[in-house]
Scaffold this motif. Structure first.
Motif, PDB file in Angstrom:
ATOM      1  N   LEU A 121       3.416   3.413   1.925  1.00  0.00           N
ATOM      2  CA  LEU A 121       2.567   3.991   2.962  1.00  0.00           C
ATOM      3  C   LEU A 121       2.416   5.503   2.810  1.00  0.00           C
ATOM      4  CD1 LEU A 121       3.784   1.918   6.033  1.00  0.00           C
ATOM      5  CD2 LEU A 121       1.434   1.987   5.143  1.00  0.00           C
ATOM      6  N   SER A 122       3.386   6.150   2.153  1.00  0.00           N
ATOM      7  CA  SER A 122       3.292   7.601   1.963  1.00  0.00           C
ATOM      8  C   SER A 122       2.155   7.980   1.019  1.00  0.00           C
ATOM      9  CB  SER A 122       4.614   8.144   1.405  1.00  0.00           C
ATOM     10  OG  SER A 122       4.765   7.806   0.027  1.00  0.00           O
ATOM     11  N   GLY A 123       1.675   6.997   0.235  1.00  0.00           N
ATOM     12  CA  GLY A 123       0.589   7.265  -0.698  1.00  0.00           C
ATOM     13  C   GLY A 123       1.046   7.808  -2.027  1.00  0.00           C
ATOM     14  N   THR A 124       2.360   7.965  -2.214  1.00  0.00           N
ATOM     15  CA  THR A 124       2.870   8.540  -3.464  1.00  0.00           C
ATOM     16  C   THR A 124       3.479   7.499  -4.388  1.00  0.00           C
ATOM     17  OG1 THR A 124       5.063   8.964  -2.521  1.00  0.00           O
ATOM     18  CG2 THR A 124       3.396  10.693  -2.267  1.00  0.00           C
ATOM     19  N   ALA A 125       3.638   6.253  -3.914  1.00  0.00           N
ATOM     20  CA  ALA A 125       4.356   5.250  -4.701  1.00  0.00           C
ATOM     21  C   ALA A 125       3.711   3.879  -4.533  1.00  0.00           C
ATOM     22  CB  ALA A 125       5.826   5.188  -4.277  1.00  0.00           C
ATOM     23  N   VAL A 126       3.984   3.019  -5.500  1.00  0.00           N
ATOM     24  CA  VAL A 126       3.560   1.619  -5.445  1.00  0.00           C
ATOM     25  C   VAL A 126       4.785   0.757  -5.706  1.00  0.00           C
ATOM     26  CG1 VAL A 126       1.228   2.142  -6.234  1.00  0.00           C
ATOM     27  CG2 VAL A 126       2.997   1.542  -7.919  1.00  0.00           C
ATOM     28  N   THR A 127       4.638  -0.526  -5.441  1.00  0.00           N
ATOM     29  CA  THR A 127       5.698  -1.481  -5.764  1.00  0.00           C
ATOM     30  C   THR A 127       5.057  -2.779  -6.201  1.00  0.00           C
ATOM     31  OG1 THR A 127       7.803  -2.415  -5.004  1.00  0.00           O
ATOM     32  CG2 THR A 127       5.957  -2.524  -3.454  1.00  0.00           C
ATOM     33  N   PHE A 128       5.801  -3.597  -6.926  1.00  0.00           N
ATOM     34  CA  PHE A 128       5.316  -4.903  -7.365  1.00  0.00           C
ATOM     35  C   PHE A 128       5.870  -5.985  -6.449  1.00  0.00           C
ATOM     36  CE2 PHE A 128       5.526  -2.628 -11.605  1.00  0.00           C
ATOM     37  CZ  PHE A 128       4.159  -2.384 -11.651  1.00  0.00           C
ATOM     38  N   ALA A 129       5.063  -7.011  -6.194  1.00  0.00           N
ATOM     39  CA  ALA A 129       5.487  -8.102  -5.322  1.00  0.00           C
ATOM     40  C   ALA A 129       4.638  -9.328  -5.624  1.00  0.00           C
ATOM     41  CB  ALA A 129       5.330  -7.712  -3.852  1.00  0.00           C
ATOM     42  N   THR A 130       5.142 -10.484  -5.227  1.00  0.00           N
ATOM     43  CA  THR A 130       4.338 -11.695  -5.317  1.00  0.00           C
ATOM     44  C   THR A 130       3.405 -11.761  -4.111  1.00  0.00           C
ATOM     45  OG1 THR A 130       6.117 -12.939  -4.255  1.00  0.00           O
ATOM     46  CG2 THR A 130       6.044 -12.955  -6.661  1.00  0.00           C
ATOM     47  N   ARG A 131       2.392 -12.603  -4.197  1.00  0.00           N
ATOM     48  CA  ARG A 131       1.316 -12.603  -3.206  1.00  0.00           C
ATOM     49  C   ARG A 131       1.804 -12.968  -1.799  1.00  0.00           C
ATOM     50  NH1 ARG A 131      -4.222 -13.167  -4.611  1.00  0.00           N
ATOM     51  NH2 ARG A 131      -5.536 -13.206  -2.755  1.00  0.00           N
ATOM     52  N   ASP A 132       2.915 -13.744  -1.701  1.00  0.00           N
ATOM     53  CA  ASP A 132       3.358 -14.208  -0.389  1.00  0.00           C
ATOM     54  C   ASP A 132       4.204 -13.184   0.358  1.00  0.00           C
ATOM     55  OD1 ASP A 132       5.496 -14.341  -2.131  1.00  0.00           O
ATOM     56  OD2 ASP A 132       6.326 -16.161  -1.249  1.00  0.00           O
ATOM     57  N   ARG A 133       4.437 -12.008  -0.213  1.00  0.00           N
ATOM     58  CA  ARG A 133       5.252 -11.006   0.463  1.00  0.00           C
ATOM     59  C   ARG A 133       4.564 -10.533   1.739  1.00  0.00           C
ATOM     60  NH1 ARG A 133       6.227  -5.560   1.087  1.00  0.00           N
ATOM     61  NH2 ARG A 133       8.359  -4.790   0.746  1.00  0.00           N
ATOM     62  N   LYS A 134       5.334 -10.445   2.823  1.00  0.00           N
ATOM     63  CA  LYS A 134       4.787  -9.944   4.081  1.00  0.00           C
ATOM     64  C   LYS A 134       4.610  -8.433   3.985  1.00  0.00           C
ATOM     65  CE  LYS A 134       6.731 -13.555   7.038  1.00  0.00           C
ATOM     66  NZ  LYS A 134       7.626 -13.868   8.193  1.00  0.00           N
ATOM     67  N   LEU A 135       3.397  -7.964   4.309  1.00  0.00           N
ATOM     68  CA  LEU A 135       3.069  -6.551   4.159  1.00  0.00           C
ATOM     69  C   LEU A 135       2.822  -5.916   5.523  1.00  0.00           C
ATOM     70  CD1 LEU A 135       0.570  -6.740   1.158  1.00  0.00           C
ATOM     71  CD2 LEU A 135       3.015  -6.236   1.084  1.00  0.00           C
ATOM     72  N   PRO A 136       3.199  -4.657   5.678  1.00  0.00           N
ATOM     73  CA  PRO A 136       2.927  -3.962   6.938  1.00  0.00           C
ATOM     74  C   PRO A 136       1.479  -3.505   6.997  1.00  0.00           C
ATOM     75  CG  PRO A 136       3.968  -2.453   5.407  1.00  0.00           C
ATOM     76  CD  PRO A 136       3.933  -3.798   4.718  1.00  0.00           C
ATOM     77  N   PRO A 137       0.961  -3.252   8.206  1.00  0.00           N
ATOM     78  CA  PRO A 137      -0.398  -2.700   8.313  1.00  0.00           C
ATOM     79  C   PRO A 137      -0.511  -1.422   7.499  1.00  0.00           C
ATOM     80  CG  PRO A 137       0.436  -3.345  10.474  1.00  0.00           C
ATOM     81  CD  PRO A 137       1.601  -3.439   9.531  1.00  0.00           C
ATOM     82  N   GLY A 138      -1.654  -1.252   6.875  1.00  0.00           N
ATOM     83  CA  GLY A 138      -1.859  -0.052   6.068  1.00  0.00           C
ATOM     84  C   GLY A 138      -1.572  -0.254   4.600  1.00  0.00           C
ATOM     85  N   THR A 139      -1.203  -1.480   4.197  1.00  0.00           N
ATOM     86  CA  THR A 139      -0.984  -1.766   2.788  1.00  0.00           C
ATOM     87  C   THR A 139      -1.761  -3.031   2.413  1.00  0.00           C
ATOM     88  OG1 THR A 139       0.988  -3.130   3.141  1.00  0.00           O
ATOM     89  CG2 THR A 139       1.329  -0.758   2.849  1.00  0.00           C
ATOM     90  N   ALA A 140      -2.010  -3.198   1.131  1.00  0.00           N
ATOM     91  CA  ALA A 140      -2.725  -4.389   0.642  1.00  0.00           C
ATOM     92  C   ALA A 140      -2.151  -4.790  -0.704  1.00  0.00           C
ATOM     93  CB  ALA A 140      -4.219  -4.100   0.523  1.00  0.00           C
ATOM     94  N   TRP A 141      -2.193  -6.099  -0.943  1.00  0.00           N
ATOM     95  CA  TRP A 141      -1.727  -6.652  -2.232  1.00  0.00           C
ATOM     96  C   TRP A 141      -2.904  -6.820  -3.171  1.00  0.00           C
ATOM     97  CZ3 TRP A 141      -2.576 -10.942  -5.324  1.00  0.00           C
ATOM     98  CH2 TRP A 141      -1.568 -11.271  -6.250  1.00  0.00           C
ATOM     99  N   HIS A 142      -2.759  -6.354  -4.423  1.00  0.00           N
ATOM    100  CA  HIS A 142      -3.780  -6.502  -5.450  1.00  0.00           C
ATOM    101  C   HIS A 142      -3.196  -7.260  -6.635  1.00  0.00           C
ATOM    102  CE1 HIS A 142      -6.644  -3.282  -3.966  1.00  0.00           C
ATOM    103  NE2 HIS A 142      -5.541  -2.992  -3.278  1.00  0.00           N
ATOM    104  N   PRO A 143      -3.907  -8.236  -7.186  1.00  0.00           N
ATOM    105  CA  PRO A 143      -3.458  -8.830  -8.447  1.00  0.00           C
ATOM    106  C   PRO A 143      -3.572  -7.805  -9.571  1.00  0.00           C
ATOM    107  CG  PRO A 143      -5.652  -9.624  -7.885  1.00  0.00           C
ATOM    108  CD  PRO A 143      -5.169  -8.812  -6.698  1.00  0.00           C
ATOM    109  N   LEU A 144      -2.782  -7.977 -10.611  1.00  0.00           N
ATOM    110  CA  LEU A 144      -2.842  -7.105 -11.772  1.00  0.00           C
ATOM    111  C   LEU A 144      -3.748  -7.730 -12.823  1.00  0.00           C
ATOM    112  CD1 LEU A 144       0.934  -6.145 -12.050  1.00  0.00           C
ATOM    113  CD2 LEU A 144      -0.949  -4.606 -11.428  1.00  0.00           C
ATOM    114  N   GLU A 145      -4.593  -6.926 -13.430  1.00  0.00           N
ATOM    115  CA  GLU A 145      -5.504  -7.425 -14.452  1.00  0.00           C
ATOM    116  C   GLU A 145      -4.729  -8.071 -15.596  1.00  0.00           C
ATOM    117  OE1 GLU A 145      -7.895  -4.183 -15.721  1.00  0.00           O
ATOM    118  OE2 GLU A 145      -9.152  -4.173 -13.919  1.00  0.00           O
TER     119      GLU A 145
END
Length: 333
Positions: free
Chosen positions: A247-271
């Protein structure tokens, strides 16, 4: 005559191909070992060895009996292990473990499925990293685990290896596009595929390296091969900390699609789906015929495919026309 003990003597002489070396390994005098082998031969009515100038060689009958001797010893060891658990009061309990962040729905379904299939056995389930699981499996304090690869699986029996892709979690404010500079805009709760190279310069929040060193190294190696050089690799496992960094906008993390995410974040598949989570049940060879262990492995496979969105690795490899990973991933044990 203690048949199992005498069969152990027979197998040891076979492995050493020398009575003197076998006796030293068994901690007994050579004449005593020779007498026990002779007694076993009389009991079976079969000559087991031919003596040579350099030691002993199996007879044809000895070779045929050796094929049955080793499974007999394994079954005896399993029996002794069960007896030890009965004496210690551990009978009726299956000690099992799953890796961190497997998902609450998966864990609940795993516990429920095992309970329904084996109502007389209590499941003592813990969350443990791969390294700790391996240590406890080999020490006998864990009966079966679900391992996340890559990890050294020498000496273990494996269930079917399953996989699902990792994506990347990015900050997202509806209407502003979200994500790092140059990343595609998200659509709803999940965005369009993102290339790893587009993440360069951002920090990466990754689980602590000691908890799964091989997987940690594998993820970073894949990132670099695909052009993602993290500004800093930050150790983090608590969801609140990880989400806060994203949420700070300075970092990312990897996760599977079923991970529960907080408002303000979104899951993207990797190419190209370059990162895969791969797991399977694993247990010691001595427990390979234990029906309760087999039940847990089958329930885990069923739950991970039906609730966890995983597919067999063989199907994944076939779809991509690639070869399977090497021994580190558990296919050659």
């Amino acid at each position: 005559m203690d048949l199992v003990k005498h069969v152990r003597y027979f197998v040891t002489v076979t492995e050493e191909r020398h009575f003197g070396r076998a006796a030293a390994r068994l901690g007994m005098a050579q004449p005593s070992l020779s007498q026990r082998i002779q007694r076993l031969e009389r009991e079976l009515g079969v000559r087991l060895f031919d003596r040579t100038s350099r030691g002993v060689e199996l007879t044809e009958g000895g070779r045929l009996l050796l094929a049955e001797a080793r499974p007999l010893i394994e079954r005896a060891d399993t029996l002794l292990g069960v007896a030890a658990r009965v004496r210690s009061g551990a009978a009726g309990v299956l000690r099992a473990a799953v890796p961190p962040e497997l998902g609450s729905a998966v864990v609940a379904a795993l516990v429920g499925g095992f309970r329904d299939g084996s109502p007389g056995v209590r499941l003592a389930l813990r969350e443990l990293g791969a390294g700790t699981q391996l240590t406890e499996l080999r020490a006998g304090t864990l009966d079966v685990g679900v391992l996340r690869y890559p990890v050294d699986v020498a000496g273990l029996v494996l269930g079917e290896v399953l996989s699902r892709p990792y994506g990347v979690v990015l900050p997202h404010t509806p209407g502003d596009g979200g994500g790092p500079p140059g990343a595609p805009p998200p659509h709803g709760g999940a965005g369009e595929p993102v290339g790893l190279a587009s993440l360069s310069g951002l920090d990466l929040v990754l689980f602590p390296q000691p908890s799964a060193p091989a997987l940690h190294a594998e993820i970073l190696a894949v990132c670099r091969r695909h052009g993602f050089e993290p500004g800093t690799v930050i150790a983090g496992q608590d969801p609140e900390f990880v989400d806060g960094m994203v949420l700070s906008g300075t970092a990312v993390t990897f996760a599977t699609r079923d991970r529960k995410l907080p408002p303000g974040t979104a899951w993207h598949p990797l190419e190209g789906e370059p990162l895969l989570e791969q797991v399977s049940a694993a247990w010691l060879r001595g427990r390979q015929d234990d029906p309760v262990v087999r039940l847990f492995a089958e329930v885990a496979r069923s739950v991970l495919t039906e609730r966890g969105g995983m597919v067999p690795v063989m199907e994944t490899a076939a779809a991509r026309r690639t070869t399977l990973p090497g021994p580190a991933y558990g296919y050659t044990v």
